[in-house]
Write a protein that holds these residues in place. Structure first.
Motif, PDB file in Angstrom:
ATOM      1  N   PRO A   1      36.828  16.343  50.276  1.00 37.88           N
ATOM      2  CA  PRO A   1      37.728  16.232  51.433  1.00 37.88           C
ATOM      3  C   PRO A   1      37.488  14.912  52.167  1.00 37.88           C
ATOM      4  CG  PRO A   1      36.001  17.845  51.858  1.00 37.88           C
ATOM      5  CD  PRO A   1      35.862  17.433  50.427  1.00 37.88           C
TER       6      PRO A   1
ATOM      7  N   ALA B   1      40.275  21.699  60.958  1.00 37.67           N
ATOM      8  CA  ALA B   1      40.602  22.770  60.007  1.00 37.67           C
ATOM      9  C   ALA B   1      40.364  24.131  60.644  1.00 37.67           C
ATOM     10  CB  ALA B   1      39.776  22.626  58.732  1.00 37.67           C
ATOM     11  N   ASP B   2      39.255  24.267  61.357  1.00 34.14           N
ATOM     12  CA  ASP B   2      38.958  25.534  62.039  1.00 34.14           C
ATOM     13  C   ASP B   2      40.076  25.900  63.010  1.00 34.14           C
ATOM     14  OD1 ASP B   2      36.505  25.944  60.767  1.00 34.14           O
ATOM     15  OD2 ASP B   2      35.385  24.871  62.320  1.00 34.14           O
TER      16      ASP B   2
ATOM     17  N   ASP C   1      37.950  13.811  55.218  1.00 30.88           N
ATOM     18  CA  ASP C   1      37.332  13.809  56.542  1.00 30.88           C
ATOM     19  C   ASP C   1      36.083  14.679  56.618  1.00 30.88           C
ATOM     20  OD1 ASP C   1      39.295  12.056  57.340  1.00 30.88           O
ATOM     21  OD2 ASP C   1      40.526  13.598  58.287  1.00 30.88           O
ATOM     22  N   GLY C   2      35.542  15.061  55.465  1.00 37.19           N
ATOM     23  CA  GLY C   2      34.294  15.814  55.418  1.00 37.19           C
ATOM     24  C   GLY C   2      34.468  17.299  55.684  1.00 37.19           C
ATOM     25  N   TRP C   3      33.348  17.999  55.537  1.00 34.78           N
ATOM     26  CA  TRP C   3      33.316  19.437  55.767  1.00 34.78           C
ATOM     27  C   TRP C   3      31.952  19.800  56.293  1.00 34.78           C
ATOM     28  CZ3 TRP C   3      37.378  22.362  56.050  1.00 34.78           C
ATOM     29  CH2 TRP C   3      37.191  23.729  56.167  1.00 34.78           C
ATOM     30  N   PRO C   4      31.874  20.672  57.289  1.00 37.46           N
ATOM     31  CA  PRO C   4      32.946  21.397  57.985  1.00 37.46           C
ATOM     32  C   PRO C   4      33.798  20.465  58.836  1.00 37.46           C
ATOM     33  CG  PRO C   4      30.810  21.972  58.929  1.00 37.46           C
ATOM     34  CD  PRO C   4      30.549  21.047  57.772  1.00 37.46           C
ATOM     35  N   ASN C   5      34.949  20.999  59.258  1.00 37.60           N
ATOM     36  CA  ASN C   5      35.921  20.180  59.949  1.00 37.60           C
ATOM     37  C   ASN C   5      36.535  20.987  61.091  1.00 37.60           C
ATOM     38  OD1 ASN C   5      38.782  19.211  60.390  1.00 37.60           O
ATOM     39  ND2 ASN C   5      38.050  17.601  59.021  1.00 37.60           N
TER      40      ASN C   5
ATOM     41  N   GLY D   1      42.163  17.716  58.101  1.00 31.25           N
ATOM     42  CA  GLY D   1      41.602  19.026  58.391  1.00 31.25           C
ATOM     43  C   GLY D   1      42.671  20.042  58.752  1.00 31.25           C
ATOM     44  N   GLU D   2      43.681  19.599  59.469  1.00 22.77           N
ATOM     45  CA  GLU D   2      44.756  20.514  59.870  1.00 22.77           C
ATOM     46  C   GLU D   2      45.434  21.128  58.652  1.00 22.77           C
ATOM     47  OE1 GLU D   2      44.280  17.541  63.193  1.00 22.77           O
ATOM     48  OE2 GLU D   2      44.338  17.422  61.022  1.00 22.77           O
TER      49      GLU D   2
END
Length: 162
Positions: free
Chosen positions: A45, A54-55, A47-51, A22-23
């Protein structure tokens, strides 16, 4: 006398193929905004989404772009595009034109001006794009890097191309 608002041309899409962390997705989104790009597409992705990671890594950038689109397969993610560039550091022994980032930018601008839609593919952090992914692109982009160490994170790759 009122003037018509300036028409904006579609910006290229950034497609992250099976991103792992996510990072790195957040760093790529942040790099996109630095370059004025807002169409982020994710293919499977890990690790899935939303993450949440990542945010946090986007430093608010994901809040400033349209919703990120997530696809199961690369073919779905690029179905609306008329020109696709794949980024790679390795010689893939494929019969595809190879261009520099600068040349790709010139071509992409002309393609968009003519009404086309452009996208740039970036592979997963560990391996880069697979040959099957690259086969779906029209052209390859390479950036001259140290041949002994060509590893970039997704944010670095996006800012180089963006």
């Amino acid at each position: 006398m009122a003037t018509e608002p300036a028409q904006t041309q579609a910006a290229p899409a950034i497609i992250l193929v099976t991103p792992q962390l996510g990072e790195n997705i957040g760093a790529a989104a942040r790099a996109m905004l630095n370059c004025g790009l807002t169409d982020l597409r994710l293919v499977a992705p890990r690790d899935g989404w939303p993450n949440g990671a990542a945010d946090r890594a986007s430093v608010g950038g994901l809040e400033l772009v349209p919703p990120v689109r997530v696809f199961d397969r690369l073919g779905e993610a690029i179905a609306d595009l008329t020109m696709v560039y794949a980024t790679t550091a390795r010689d893939r022994q494929m019969v595809k034109p190879i261009v520099t980032a600068r040349q790709a930018a010139i071509e992409a601008r002309a393609h968009i001006s003519a009404g086309g839609k452009v996208g740039f593919l970036f592979g997963p952090e560990r391996t880069g794009l697979l040959s099957d992914d690259i086969s779906l692109a029209n052209k390859l982009i390479t950036v001259p890097l140290n041949p002994a160490f060509t590893s970039l994170n997704l944010g670095q790759g996006v800012v180089l191309i963006g």
